[in-house]
Design a protein around this motif. Structure first.
Motif, PDB file in Angstrom:
ATOM      1  N   LYS A  45      -9.415 -26.273 -13.611  1.00  0.00           N
ATOM      2  CA  LYS A  45     -10.492 -25.375 -14.042  1.00  0.00           C
ATOM      3  C   LYS A  45     -11.898 -25.955 -13.817  1.00  0.00           C
ATOM      4  CE  LYS A  45      -7.272 -22.664 -15.748  1.00  0.00           C
ATOM      5  NZ  LYS A  45      -6.863 -21.416 -15.045  1.00  0.00           N
ATOM      6  N   GLU A  46     -12.015 -26.900 -12.896  1.00  0.00           N
ATOM      7  CA  GLU A  46     -13.329 -27.466 -12.594  1.00  0.00           C
ATOM      8  C   GLU A  46     -14.133 -26.521 -11.701  1.00  0.00           C
ATOM      9  OE1 GLU A  46     -13.164 -31.541 -11.199  1.00  0.00           O
ATOM     10  OE2 GLU A  46     -11.237 -31.826 -12.236  1.00  0.00           O
ATOM     11  N   ILE A  47     -13.426 -25.676 -10.974  1.00  0.00           N
ATOM     12  CA  ILE A  47     -14.062 -24.715 -10.076  1.00  0.00           C
ATOM     13  C   ILE A  47     -13.098 -23.556  -9.863  1.00  0.00           C
ATOM     14  CG2 ILE A  47     -13.160 -25.793  -7.968  1.00  0.00           C
ATOM     15  CD1 ILE A  47     -15.851 -25.118  -6.616  1.00  0.00           C
ATOM     16  N   SER A  48     -13.625 -22.360  -9.657  1.00  0.00           N
ATOM     17  CA  SER A  48     -12.753 -21.213  -9.402  1.00  0.00           C
ATOM     18  C   SER A  48     -12.301 -21.221  -7.938  1.00  0.00           C
ATOM     19  CB  SER A  48     -13.489 -19.905  -9.700  1.00  0.00           C
ATOM     20  OG  SER A  48     -14.524 -19.691  -8.741  1.00  0.00           O
ATOM     21  N   PHE A  49     -11.222 -20.510  -7.677  1.00  0.00           N
ATOM     22  CA  PHE A  49     -10.723 -20.428  -6.302  1.00  0.00           C
ATOM     23  C   PHE A  49     -11.788 -19.816  -5.395  1.00  0.00           C
ATOM     24  CE2 PHE A  49      -8.434 -18.996  -2.632  1.00  0.00           C
ATOM     25  CZ  PHE A  49      -7.319 -19.824  -2.516  1.00  0.00           C
ATOM     26  N   ALA A  50     -12.425 -18.746  -5.869  1.00  0.00           N
ATOM     27  CA  ALA A  50     -13.429 -18.058  -5.054  1.00  0.00           C
ATOM     28  C   ALA A  50     -14.612 -18.966  -4.740  1.00  0.00           C
ATOM     29  CB  ALA A  50     -13.903 -16.797  -5.767  1.00  0.00           C
ATOM     30  N   ASP A  51     -15.088 -19.699  -5.739  1.00  0.00           N
ATOM     31  CA  ASP A  51     -16.228 -20.599  -5.500  1.00  0.00           C
ATOM     32  C   ASP A  51     -15.838 -21.746  -4.575  1.00  0.00           C
ATOM     33  OD1 ASP A  51     -17.952 -19.096  -7.008  1.00  0.00           O
ATOM     34  OD2 ASP A  51     -17.713 -20.291  -8.844  1.00  0.00           O
ATOM     35  N   PRO A 103       0.331  11.815  -0.973  1.00  0.00           N
ATOM     36  CA  PRO A 103       1.182  10.742  -0.434  1.00  0.00           C
ATOM     37  C   PRO A 103       1.416   9.640  -1.461  1.00  0.00           C
ATOM     38  CG  PRO A 103      -1.037  10.614   0.479  1.00  0.00           C
ATOM     39  CD  PRO A 103      -0.974  11.897  -0.288  1.00  0.00           C
ATOM     40  N   GLN A 104       2.552   8.988  -1.333  1.00  0.00           N
ATOM     41  CA  GLN A 104       2.919   7.863  -2.193  1.00  0.00           C
ATOM     42  C   GLN A 104       2.638   6.582  -1.435  1.00  0.00           C
ATOM     43  OE1 GLN A 104       4.490   8.498  -5.222  1.00  0.00           O
ATOM     44  NE2 GLN A 104       5.200   6.488  -5.893  1.00  0.00           N
ATOM     45  N   PHE A 105       1.850   5.680  -2.028  1.00  0.00           N
ATOM     46  CA  PHE A 105       1.544   4.403  -1.404  1.00  0.00           C
ATOM     47  C   PHE A 105       2.387   3.304  -2.053  1.00  0.00           C
ATOM     48  CE2 PHE A 105      -2.763   6.434  -0.600  1.00  0.00           C
ATOM     49  CZ  PHE A 105      -2.455   6.736   0.714  1.00  0.00           C
ATOM     50  N   GLY A 106       2.920   2.418  -1.208  1.00  0.00           N
ATOM     51  CA  GLY A 106       3.800   1.369  -1.705  1.00  0.00           C
ATOM     52  C   GLY A 106       3.052   0.258  -2.423  1.00  0.00           C
ATOM     53  N   ALA A 107       3.824  -0.661  -3.015  1.00  0.00           N
ATOM     54  CA  ALA A 107       3.240  -1.796  -3.725  1.00  0.00           C
ATOM     55  C   ALA A 107       2.423  -2.656  -2.760  1.00  0.00           C
ATOM     56  CB  ALA A 107       4.337  -2.627  -4.372  1.00  0.00           C
ATOM     57  N   GLU A 108       1.269  -3.115  -3.244  1.00  0.00           N
ATOM     58  CA  GLU A 108       0.347  -3.889  -2.410  1.00  0.00           C
ATOM     59  C   GLU A 108      -0.137  -5.113  -3.174  1.00  0.00           C
ATOM     60  OE1 GLU A 108      -2.007  -0.507   0.100  1.00  0.00           O
ATOM     61  OE2 GLU A 108      -2.310  -0.510  -2.065  1.00  0.00           O
ATOM     62  N   MET A 109      -0.724  -6.024  -2.440  1.00  0.00           N
ATOM     63  CA  MET A 109      -1.374  -7.164  -3.074  1.00  0.00           C
ATOM     64  C   MET A 109      -2.605  -7.571  -2.273  1.00  0.00           C
ATOM     65  SD  MET A 109       1.036 -10.481  -2.186  1.00  0.00           S
ATOM     66  CE  MET A 109       2.327  -9.966  -3.286  1.00  0.00           C
ATOM     67  N   GLU A 110      -3.535  -8.211  -2.951  1.00  0.00           N
ATOM     68  CA  GLU A 110      -4.704  -8.804  -2.311  1.00  0.00           C
ATOM     69  C   GLU A 110      -4.543 -10.311  -2.359  1.00  0.00           C
ATOM     70  OE1 GLU A 110      -8.270  -5.618  -2.923  1.00  0.00           O
ATOM     71  OE2 GLU A 110      -7.736  -6.806  -4.673  1.00  0.00           O
ATOM     72  N   VAL A 111      -4.877 -10.958  -1.257  1.00  0.00           N
ATOM     73  CA  VAL A 111      -4.611 -12.385  -1.092  1.00  0.00           C
ATOM     74  C   VAL A 111      -5.889 -13.099  -0.677  1.00  0.00           C
ATOM     75  CG1 VAL A 111      -3.237 -14.097   0.173  1.00  0.00           C
ATOM     76  CG2 VAL A 111      -2.249 -11.863  -0.379  1.00  0.00           C
ATOM     77  N   ALA A 112      -6.078 -14.299  -1.194  1.00  0.00           N
ATOM     78  CA  ALA A 112      -7.222 -15.129  -0.784  1.00  0.00           C
ATOM     79  C   ALA A 112      -6.712 -16.486  -0.327  1.00  0.00           C
ATOM     80  CB  ALA A 112      -8.208 -15.295  -1.939  1.00  0.00           C
ATOM     81  N   GLN A 113      -7.484 -17.133   0.538  1.00  0.00           N
ATOM     82  CA  GLN A 113      -7.072 -18.448   1.007  1.00  0.00           C
ATOM     83  C   GLN A 113      -8.276 -19.357   1.234  1.00  0.00           C
ATOM     84  OE1 GLN A 113      -4.876 -17.631   4.635  1.00  0.00           O
ATOM     85  NE2 GLN A 113      -6.696 -17.796   5.909  1.00  0.00           N
ATOM     86  N   ILE A 114      -8.010 -20.637   1.182  1.00  0.00           N
ATOM     87  CA  ILE A 114      -8.988 -21.675   1.518  1.00  0.00           C
ATOM     88  C   ILE A 114      -8.401 -22.448   2.700  1.00  0.00           C
ATOM     89  CG2 ILE A 114     -10.126 -23.785   0.747  1.00  0.00           C
ATOM     90  CD1 ILE A 114      -9.939 -22.639  -2.125  1.00  0.00           C
ATOM     91  N   VAL A 115      -9.190 -22.632   3.744  1.00  0.00           N
ATOM     92  CA  VAL A 115      -8.701 -23.287   4.956  1.00  0.00           C
ATOM     93  C   VAL A 115      -9.522 -24.546   5.218  1.00  0.00           C
ATOM     94  CG1 VAL A 115      -8.345 -23.051   7.440  1.00  0.00           C
ATOM     95  CG2 VAL A 115      -7.967 -21.082   5.938  1.00  0.00           C
ATOM     96  N   ILE A 116      -8.838 -25.631   5.449  1.00  0.00           N
ATOM     97  CA  ILE A 116      -9.480 -26.888   5.846  1.00  0.00           C
ATOM     98  C   ILE A 116      -8.952 -27.271   7.228  1.00  0.00           C
ATOM     99  CG2 ILE A 116      -9.832 -29.320   5.323  1.00  0.00           C
ATOM    100  CD1 ILE A 116     -11.256 -27.403   3.411  1.00  0.00           C
ATOM    101  N   THR A 117      -9.844 -27.369   8.176  1.00  0.00           N
ATOM    102  CA  THR A 117      -9.474 -27.684   9.553  1.00  0.00           C
ATOM    103  C   THR A 117      -9.720 -29.161   9.833  1.00  0.00           C
ATOM    104  OG1 THR A 117     -10.120 -25.455  10.241  1.00  0.00           O
ATOM    105  CG2 THR A 117      -9.865 -27.096  11.973  1.00  0.00           C
ATOM    106  N   PRO A 118      -8.734 -29.864  10.370  1.00  0.00           N
ATOM    107  CA  PRO A 118      -8.951 -31.278  10.711  1.00  0.00           C
ATOM    108  C   PRO A 118     -10.123 -31.433  11.682  1.00  0.00           C
ATOM    109  CG  PRO A 118      -6.626 -30.707  10.851  1.00  0.00           C
ATOM    110  CD  PRO A 118      -7.361 -29.422  10.657  1.00  0.00           C
ATOM    111  N   LYS A 119     -10.932 -32.447  11.471  1.00  0.00           N
ATOM    112  CA  LYS A 119     -12.098 -32.670  12.311  1.00  0.00           C
ATOM    113  C   LYS A 119     -11.687 -33.250  13.667  1.00  0.00           C
ATOM    114  CE  LYS A 119     -14.579 -31.259   8.940  1.00  0.00           C
ATOM    115  NZ  LYS A 119     -15.028 -29.841   8.975  1.00  0.00           N
ATOM    116  N   ILE A 120     -12.270 -32.715  14.699  1.00  0.00           N
ATOM    117  CA  ILE A 120     -11.979 -33.172  16.055  1.00  0.00           C
ATOM    118  C   ILE A 120     -13.085 -34.124  16.490  1.00  0.00           C
ATOM    119  CG2 ILE A 120     -11.643 -32.444  18.441  1.00  0.00           C
ATOM    120  CD1 ILE A 120     -10.779 -29.702  17.273  1.00  0.00           C
ATOM    121  N   SER A 121     -12.709 -35.230  17.066  1.00  0.00           N
ATOM    122  CA  SER A 121     -13.702 -36.229  17.464  1.00  0.00           C
ATOM    123  C   SER A 121     -14.486 -35.749  18.681  1.00  0.00           C
ATOM    124  CB  SER A 121     -13.009 -37.562  17.797  1.00  0.00           C
ATOM    125  OG  SER A 121     -12.260 -37.436  18.996  1.00  0.00           O
TER     126      SER A 121
END
Length: 474
Positions: free
Chosen positions: A337-343, A195-213
């Protein structure tokens, strides 16, 4: 020829196997939870002596009319599917599969509730109205005389579909595959048929959630406690869920869910659900989605049927602005470059599911880290499609269906070009193909056994069809 063989078998068996998206036909007999207002339809006598004009097949207690094939074509077209290459013989084979699944589901005491079916029906009808323009046009499309008649007809279709779906899940739920079986499966594929597999990507994210009182949290807790008191005094849990719950997946169904210990719910939710007795309502409790109360409708062995209400505390404009400032600071540190995305994801992200893995997203459809571009969720694709390698997005304000807000940063961590299947690189996808083949074999064996022990009759010109299954018992 192995992959081609899988595809040929899928003409009938796998259509039914993939959750019956386009299955349709009138339900002629049911013995399920008797809370429906739909009038029951007379069963067919298994002796085969009763003859009704238009009957072309009988499977157990179910009959199939010639007109059911036409209605099946309408249903597939109405859901956006193509009927170009589906013959009447293939459609009859599919309908007979549905009937056998549903017939055996009743024999095995598999039940579905009207709440489940109504939720499915509302969702399908809303889709069709969106496509066609109005409920009147939908009714006319299906050649019914009134909205009431159409909903009665469609309700029966979906109830049978749900029975069939539950039966299919039961057949394959314990089918597993070993690494050795995956390896042998891959080796058996000729090189010119990989089988032929199409173009793919791997994605990372950082999430900051507003604090609820704490004040806003307490408001929600107090409101849920009030709901609990009112329900214990006689109010309807289902009605309150429809009116107030912020869970888009269950609110329209009165908060209804059916689950077992393997169902993928968040830990806190499952712990509360399986700690309650029938009829008991929980105290308010918190998950990452907000605050909930649960009421248990039924306990059947390791499975529970429940209703729940989800409320989400309000977030102040100041809290949203603080979250934006925090994620902007994190982005600046990564860019400098003070910190990596993963860290940064491991130490700063509020998303528990991804932070331990450096923010890498898991594809919910494949449970892999790869997203095929042509199948990627449009909202995610729009956020990453223009990012260059190692580029960090600007802060994105994300609002979920339950109105929960958060800020996130996104980056593309890996790109995979279109390529032929490779055992090491594409192991998860190959495992899925191997498991699918094994499940198809199990389903095929099940059909062979059940066809032998079930009353089945095919009439007229349809006896000349070449079916995938041995419906003619030759």
């Amino acid at each position: 020829m192995l992959l081609k063989t899988i595809q040929m078998k899928s003409v009938n068996i796998t259509i039914a196997f993939v959750l019956f998206l386009f299955s349709t036909t009138l339900m002629k007999a049911q013995e399920i939870i008797k809370d429906s207002v739909v009038a029951p339809v007379k069963k067919v006598q298994s002796g085969g002596r009763q003859k009704i004009d238009g009957i072309i097949a009988t499977v157990g207690d179910y009959i199939i009319l010639d007109s059911d094939i036409d209605k099946s074509y309408l249903e597939i077209s109405g859901q956006g599917g193509s009927i170009k290459d589906i013959t009447r013989c293939q459609m009859l084979g599919k309908l007979m599969e549905d009937k056998l699944y549903a017939h055996q589901a009743i024999q095995d005491s598999i039940k579905v509730t009207d709440a489940e079916v109504k939720g499915m029906m509302d969702e399908r009808i809303n889709y069709m109205v969106g496509q066609i323009g109005s409920i009147d046009k939908v009714v006319a499309y299906y050649k019914n005389d009134s909205e009431e008649e159409f909903k009665s007809y469609f309700f029966d279709i979906l109830k049978e579909q749900k029975l069939s779906s539950e039966m299919t899940k039961k057949i394959v739920e314990e089918v597993e595959i070993t690494p050795e079986e995956v390896r042998n499966f891959f080796k058996s594929i000729p090189k010119d048929e990989l089988p032929q597999f199409g173009a793919e990507m791997e994605v990372a994210q950082i999430v900051i959630t507003p604090k609820i009182s704490d004040v806003e949290k307490q408001k929600v807790i107090d409101r849920l406690k009030m709901f609990k008191r009112e329900i214990e005094e006689g109010s309807s849990f289902a009605t309150k869920a429809i009116l107030y719950s912020k869970d888009p997946g269950s609110a329209k169904n009165g908060g209804y869910y059916k689950m077992n210990r393997k169902t993928p719910f968040v830990k806190e939710f499952k712990e509360v659900a399986f700690s309650l007795q029938e009829g008991e309502i929980s105290e308010p409790f918190e998950t990452e989605f907000g605050f909930h109360i649960i009421m248990i409708d039924k306990i059947k062995g390791q499975e529970v049927e429940l209703r729940h209400i989800l409320l989400t505390p309000s977030v102040s404009a100041d809290a949203i602005e603080v979250a934006k400032e925090k994620i902007t600071t994190i982005r600046n540190k990564i860019v400098n470059k003070e910190i990596s995305f993963a860290d940064a994801a491991r130490t700063e992200s509020d998303q528990k599911e991804t932070k331990a893995n450096g923010g890498v997203l898991i594809n919910p459809k494949t449970q892999d880290t790869r997203f095929e571009l042509t199948k990627m969720d449009p909202s995610l694709y729009s956020q990453v499609s223009n990012l260059k390698d190692d580029e960090i997005s600007q802060p994105i304000l994300d609002t979920e269906e339950n109105d929960k807000k958060s800020y996130k940063l996104i980056t593309v961590t890996n790109r995979i070009n279109e390529h032929l299947a490779d055992y090491a690189t594409d192991y998860i996808k190959i495992k899925e193909l191997a498991l699918k083949e094994k499940q198809i074999k199990v389903i095929g064996k099940w059909f062979n056994e059940k066809i032998k022990e079930t009353y089945i009759k095919v009439l007229g010109e349809y006896r000349d069809c070449e079916f995938t299954n041995n419906w003619l018992k030759k």
